[in-house]
Design a protein around this motif. Structure first.
Motif, PDB file in Angstrom:
ATOM      1  N   ARG A 193       7.067   7.807   2.203  1.00 43.03           N
ATOM      2  CA  ARG A 193       7.590   7.136   0.988  1.00 43.03           C
ATOM      3  C   ARG A 193       7.941   6.127   0.496  1.00 43.03           C
ATOM      4  O   ARG A 193       8.426   5.024  -0.269  1.00 43.03           O
ATOM      5  N   ARG A 194       8.340   4.944   1.699  1.00 41.61           N
ATOM      6  CA  ARG A 194       8.980   4.292   2.459  1.00 41.61           C
ATOM      7  C   ARG A 194       8.372   2.499   1.482  1.00 41.61           C
ATOM      8  O   ARG A 194       6.880   2.299   2.376  1.00 41.61           O
TER       9      ARG A 194
ATOM     10  N   GLN B  74       5.368   1.889  -4.164  1.00 37.36           N
ATOM     11  CA  GLN B  74       4.407   1.705  -3.270  1.00 37.36           C
ATOM     12  C   GLN B  74       3.557   0.287  -3.802  1.00 37.36           C
ATOM     13  O   GLN B  74       3.355  -0.421  -3.042  1.00 37.36           O
TER      14      GLN B  74
ATOM     15  N   TYR C  25       4.716  -2.110  -5.187  1.00 38.41           N
ATOM     16  CA  TYR C  25       5.575  -3.447  -3.588  1.00 38.41           C
ATOM     17  C   TYR C  25       4.792  -4.371  -3.770  1.00 38.41           C
ATOM     18  O   TYR C  25       4.803  -5.199  -3.549  1.00 38.41           O
TER      19      TYR C  25
ATOM     20  N   SER D 273       8.512  -2.374   2.632  1.00 41.90           N
ATOM     21  CA  SER D 273       9.611  -2.818   2.890  1.00 41.90           C
ATOM     22  C   SER D 273       8.269  -4.621   3.481  1.00 41.90           C
ATOM     23  O   SER D 273       7.205  -4.062   3.406  1.00 41.90           O
TER      24      SER D 273
END
Length: 216
Positions: A35-36, A74, A77, A38
């Motif tokens: 679920r991240r 996500q 992002y 970067s």
């Protein structure tokens, strides 16, 4: 115009573009894990001759070790990463490099739709595609993008099959606007349609570890 793909490698491994050739430069890596999300900016500085037309490329990697959630956060992002790249330097085109698996396609589609909606005025959207997406596994016909770039390299044993397919034509008409090949593989023996993107692999000793054979 032809473009050379500039991956995130030391400048000493990357030649300057030939006269009249543009540079499609990876400027951001987006990593999605569970679920991240970067991102990491380009790690190696790249100095290009004055006047070279540049296209920013956002590369996406999904962690295979953790089930991918594909959340709205996500999606936003990733979309914001592409929009940010499109706003730097006022390019005419921004490119998304995301080799989505079948289970990730709806996430990919929704992200592309959102990006297209929020791009700055006058900036076109390009996406890379596996060769299979443009021939036997066609699912891009209704995609709201301005350019699809099928990648005819790192095909392994499937190369001969795609040479034969491309000799007949590109199955998906949307994929006839551009194509991608690599300079460290034999030249493609039949003419490919559209704008050419050339992946620079000749001068990269670590190339094979960075680019496994593509799953078609």
């Amino acid at each position: 115009m032809e473009f050379w793909w500039y991956w995130d490698r030391p400048a000493s491994q990357l030649p300057a573009p030939a006269p009249g050739v543009g540079a499609a430069v990876v400027v951001t890596h987006v990593y999605l894990s569970g679920r991240r999300a970067s991102r990491v900016p380009r790690r190696s500085a790249l100095s290009l001759p004055q006047g070279v037309v540049t296209v920013p490329v956002v590369h996406v990697e999904i962690d295979p070790a953790i089930p991918f959630a594909g959340t709205d956060e996500q999606m936003r992002y990733l979309g914001d990463s592409v929009i940010e790249a499109a706003r730097r330097g006022a390019p005419f085109l921004v490119q998304l490099d995301f080799e989505a698996r079948k289970s990730q396609r709806e996430f990919w589609r929704a992200t592309v739709r959102s990006i297209k909606t929020h791009l700055p005025a006058g900036v076109l959207l390009s996406v890379t595609a596996l060769a299979s997406w443009c021939h036997e596994d066609r699912w891009l016909a209704d995609l709201p993008v301005d350019e699809i770039v099928p990648m005819y390299f790192r095909l392994g044993q499937a190369r001969a099959d795609y040479v034969a397919r491309s000799a007949v034509g590109v199955g998906e008409p949307r994929c006839a606007m551009a194509h991608g090949v690599a300079d460290d593989e034999p030249p493609w023996p039949v003419k490919l349609p559209g704008r050419r993107y050339l992946f620079l692999g000749k001068r990269s000793p670590s190339h094979s570890s960075n680019y496994p054979e593509k799953t078609q």
